[in-house]
Design an enzyme around this catalytic site. Structure first.
Site, PDB file in Angstrom:
ATOM      1  N   SER A 177      45.273  34.189  43.228  1.00  0.00           N
ATOM      2  CA  SER A 177      44.107  33.307  43.290  1.00  0.00           C
ATOM      3  C   SER A 177      44.517  31.843  43.195  1.00  0.00           C
ATOM      4  O   SER A 177      43.839  30.971  43.707  1.00  0.00           O
ATOM      5  CB  SER A 177      43.089  33.665  42.207  1.00  0.00           C
ATOM      6  OG  SER A 177      43.669  34.387  41.160  1.00  0.00           O
ATOM      7  N   GLU A 211      45.526  34.809  28.557  1.00  0.00           N
ATOM      8  CA  GLU A 211      45.407  33.365  28.759  1.00  0.00           C
ATOM      9  C   GLU A 211      45.769  32.550  27.527  1.00  0.00           C
ATOM     10  O   GLU A 211      46.217  31.407  27.637  1.00  0.00           O
ATOM     11  CB  GLU A 211      43.991  33.025  29.223  1.00  0.00           C
ATOM     12  CG  GLU A 211      43.623  33.581  30.606  1.00  0.00           C
ATOM     13  CD  GLU A 211      43.202  35.051  30.612  1.00  0.00           C
ATOM     14  OE1 GLU A 211      43.101  35.633  29.506  1.00  0.00           O
ATOM     15  OE2 GLU A 211      42.991  35.610  31.697  1.00  0.00           O
TER      16      GLU A 211
HETATM   17  C1  TPP Z   1      39.960  37.112  30.736  1.00  0.00           C
HETATM   18  C2  TPP Z   1      40.130  37.430  32.176  1.00  0.00           C
HETATM   19  N1  TPP Z   1      41.245  37.021  32.812  1.00  0.00           N
HETATM   20  C3  TPP Z   1      41.394  37.264  34.121  1.00  0.00           C
HETATM   21  C4  TPP Z   1      40.433  37.922  34.834  1.00  0.00           C
HETATM   22  C5  TPP Z   1      40.578  38.116  36.322  1.00  0.00           C
HETATM   23  N2  TPP Z   1      40.821  39.508  36.669  1.00  0.00           N
HETATM   24  C6  TPP Z   1      39.828  40.317  37.104  1.00  0.00           C
HETATM   25  S1  TPP Z   1      40.343  41.857  37.416  1.00  0.00           S
HETATM   26  C7  TPP Z   1      41.926  41.492  36.979  1.00  0.00           C
HETATM   27  C8  TPP Z   1      42.985  42.540  37.033  1.00  0.00           C
HETATM   28  C9  TPP Z   1      42.618  43.692  36.192  1.00  0.00           C
HETATM   29  O1  TPP Z   1      43.582  44.679  36.240  1.00  0.00           O
HETATM   30  P1  TPP Z   1      43.332  46.032  35.465  1.00  0.00           P
HETATM   31  O2  TPP Z   1      42.922  45.739  34.079  1.00  0.00           O
HETATM   32  O3  TPP Z   1      44.543  46.860  35.616  1.00  0.00           O
HETATM   33  O4  TPP Z   1      42.071  46.651  36.205  1.00  0.00           O
HETATM   34  P2  TPP Z   1      42.009  47.656  37.463  1.00  0.00           P
HETATM   35  O5  TPP Z   1      43.380  47.922  37.924  1.00  0.00           O
HETATM   36  O6  TPP Z   1      41.354  48.868  36.952  1.00  0.00           O
HETATM   37  O7  TPP Z   1      41.173  46.967  38.494  1.00  0.00           O
HETATM   38  C10 TPP Z   1      42.033  40.147  36.610  1.00  0.00           C
HETATM   39  C11 TPP Z   1      43.264  39.469  36.202  1.00  0.00           C
HETATM   40  C12 TPP Z   1      39.277  38.337  34.140  1.00  0.00           C
HETATM   41  N3  TPP Z   1      38.276  38.959  34.765  1.00  0.00           N
HETATM   42  N4  TPP Z   1      39.164  38.094  32.821  1.00  0.00           N
END
Ligand code: TPP
Ligand code: MG
Lengths: 316, 277
Positions: A34, A55
């Site tokens: 992103s 973060e």
């Molecule tokens: C605090 C926070 N940091 C970053 C994000 C952005 N973000 C959304 S989904 C994601 C990845 C999530 O990966 P995972 O927990 O493995 O979920 P899945 O593989 O099941 O989609 C990120 C970094 C967020 N939503 N919240």
């Protein structure tokens, strides 16, 4: 129409400078995609740190790296960087005076339909209130490049907020003088001043054009640095034009408009209309739909300007 | 209770709905919604005590989507169960909608607004604690991502849940081994994940998170141990059910184009027919 998003310009600029300066390091929190930082991660893996979705850790590590002589640039969504990590920003970066640059990506309502968790509409207010933190928003890709170049030289904590999508150019090239803390007058006028930063500078320019046709001569200020604030430019605008409209992709509380009003109320009280997102979780939609809904548009600025000119914006 | 065969059919149908929802709106988190469809199906159609006609019934089990970005599967299930009209799915992520890209508690069936990762487990600890304080029998199910495990707040919540002996709290990790930037073990290594949770005082078990009978067995057996919170590591496949989306990091938020949608729906209909007499 420009197709290059500011985040890509940040990556290219940092990559170019980091090849010459091994102390420049980039940190991300599962945000390299992103933030458009994947090319940096690939080209300079030794100068790239990934923290995963963490973060607070991200900003704390950056502060530690800065203490070790590195020049960290942290790139993560503005919503998380300015909220989740805020204590690390306040204590580890600002209070200890560490040379950390925070790049808040996908700022404002860039993540339109994802809801308030993903909007950053309080970030300017929050970071601005912390001593030792600079706050900057580039108006277009040219300014983004110049801002990053300036920040590499700047010693201290800074928060830069950019949007997700490409912005229409404000400048035709990077052949202009950019200085941190020095507002840029884009249009000269005596009737009214429009003050904007980041994505809203383009809207201010378009509004200025509409108003010129109506016979109203606007000054337009690009307040790319919200802190440290260019007090001289704001006082001059108040004195010479007598009315101000501020435009921001932020809550109407505590942001650019508030910063302007803090100055005018002390040195030259004039009507200041603060245009931004009202005090509510922003409606879901694309950026343009949200802007339109809340009247962050050239047409609405035009109407507000007419009301201000006719002194109709009085408190009843 | 719904048979495992019916649950299997339901979960395939939910996947098809999810793909259409995301394709229609041209936005969404495809991979994670597909990986957790089986978990949500077993929870909502078999395990959890809840009543769509009384969304706020005090005795209901609580579900918290800590990985709020996988809301598409939740919207499809809540609509299918009648929490809101199916028609409304058309508004998903459109201007002015309440069906946004994360859980929104303006919608019946959603307890809390999530979307920022790492919040759900603390909220769940509070709810489980509240149930104990109030002498209520409800349970709290919290679904987390595996990439999400990097958030320190999860471990703060983990510690508190064990400390307060919250055996009415069930954490589930959608262990699909991927996050946005790639494999979880490359981005920020998690293993040995189960031992970490055990060390934090949880009763831990592993299950194939795309296997309905297995999921059903373990979710019906909770709490696994009196006096301890339960953690289920559900080993899943991100993009499950669509061959070209499975295990592909880009499909985290890739939106299927027309051709991909058609092929995906073909694959899922074929799978559905296998499970229909
Ligand atoms: C605090 C926070 N940091 C970053 C994000 C952005 N973000 C959304 S989904 C994601 C990845 C999530 O990966 P995972 O927990 O493995 O979920 P899945 O593989 O099941 O989609 C990120 C970094 C967020 N939503 N919240
Ligand atoms: Mg994952």
């Amino acid at each position: 129409m420009n197709q290059i998003p500011n985040r890509q310009v940040i990556c290219e600029t940092l990559l170019r400078l980091a090849r010459l300066d091994p102390d420049i390091v980039v940190l991300t929190s599962d945000s390299r995609g992103s933030a458009a930082m994947a090319p940096f991660a690939q080209a300079l893996p030794e100068q790239f740190v990934e923290t995963g979705i963490a973060e607070q850790n991200l900003v704390g590590i950056a502060a530690g790296l800065a203490h070790s002589g590195k020049k960290p640039f942290v790139a993560s969504p503005a919503c998380f960087l300015s909220m989740r990590s805020i204590e690390q920003v306040k204590v580890d970066v600002a209070y200890s005076k560490m040379n950390v640059k925070l790049i808040g990506i996908s700022g404002g309502v860039s993540y339109g339909p994802l809801g308030m968790s993903h909007h950053s509409l309080q970030d300017i207010a929050v970071v601005r209130a912390i001593p030792n933190m600079a706050v900057l928003l580039p108006a277009d890709r040219h300014e983004t490049k110049k801002m990053i170049e300036a920040l590499v030289e700047f010693e201290g904590g800074a928060y830069v907020r950019i949007g997700r999508n490409p912005v229409q150019d404000v400048y035709s090239s990077d052949e202009y003088e950019f200085r941190i803390g020095k507002a840029i007058q884009l249009r000269e006028g005596q009737d009214l001043t429009l003050i904007a930063a980041g994505e809203t500078v383009r809207i201010a320019l378009d509004a200025c054009e509409l108003l010129t046709r109506d016979g109203i001569c606007c000054r337009v200020l690009n307040l790319h640095t919200i802190k440290p604030l260019d007090v001289d430019a704001i006082v001059a605008a108040a004195k010479e034009t007598g009315r101000i409209i501020t435009l921001e992709e932020h809550s109407v509380f505590g942001g650019l408009g508030a910063a302007v009003a803090e100055v005018t109320s002390r040195y030259c009280p004039v009507p200041v209309h603060i245009l931004g997102i009202p005090d509510e979780p922003a409606i879901a939609g694309k950026t343009a739909e949200i802007f339109n809904y809340y009247g962050i548009s050239p047409e609405n600025v035009q109407q507000i300007a007419h009301r201000l000119m006719q002194k109709q914006e009085m408190y009843e | 209770m719904t048979s495992t065969l019916e649950l299997k059919r339901k979960s395939i149908q939910i996947r098809m709905d999810v793909l259409q929802l995301i394709h229609g709106a041209q936005t969404g988190h495809t991979g994670g919604s597909l990986s957790n469809s089986d978990i949500l199906t077993v929870l909502y159609y078999s395990v959890m005590r809840h009543d769509p006609s009384r969304a706020n019934w005090p005795g209901r089990d609580r579900f918290i989507a800590s990985k709020g970005h996988s809301v598409e599967s939740l919207w499809c299930i809540l609509a299918d169960l009648g929490y809101f009209p199916k028609e409304e799915l058309k508004t998903y992520c459109q201007f002015g909608t309440r069906l946004i890209g994360h859980p929104n508690n303006k919608v019946p069936g959603i307890e809390m607004n999530t979307g920022a990762l790492g919040h759900g487990l603390s909220i769940s600890v509070g709810m489980a604690m509240g149930a104990k304080m109030n002498g209520e029998p409800y349970r709290v199910f919290c679904l987390m991502g595996d990439g999400e495990q990097a958030e320190g707040s999860i471990w703060e919540a983990a510690m508190a849940a064990a400390h307060y002996k919250l055996d009415n709290l069930i954490g589930i990790i959608d262990r699909n081994r991927l996050q946005i930037s790639g494999g979880t073990e490359d981005v920020m290594g998690l293993e040995p994940l189960g031992s970490k949770w055990e060390a934090f005082g949880w009763q831990v078990t592993q299950v194939d998170g795309n296997d309905i009978p297995g999921l059903s067995d373990v979710l019906h057996a909770v709490p696994l141990q009196r006096g301890k919170p339960t953690l289920i590591i559900a080993n899943t496949v991100k993009g499950k059910g669509v061959s070209f989306a499975e295990n592909q990091p880009e499909w985290h938020h890739h939106v299927p184009n027309d051709v991909e949608l058609r092929l995906a729906l073909e694959q899922l209909s074929a799978e559905l027919s296998v499970y229909s007499e």
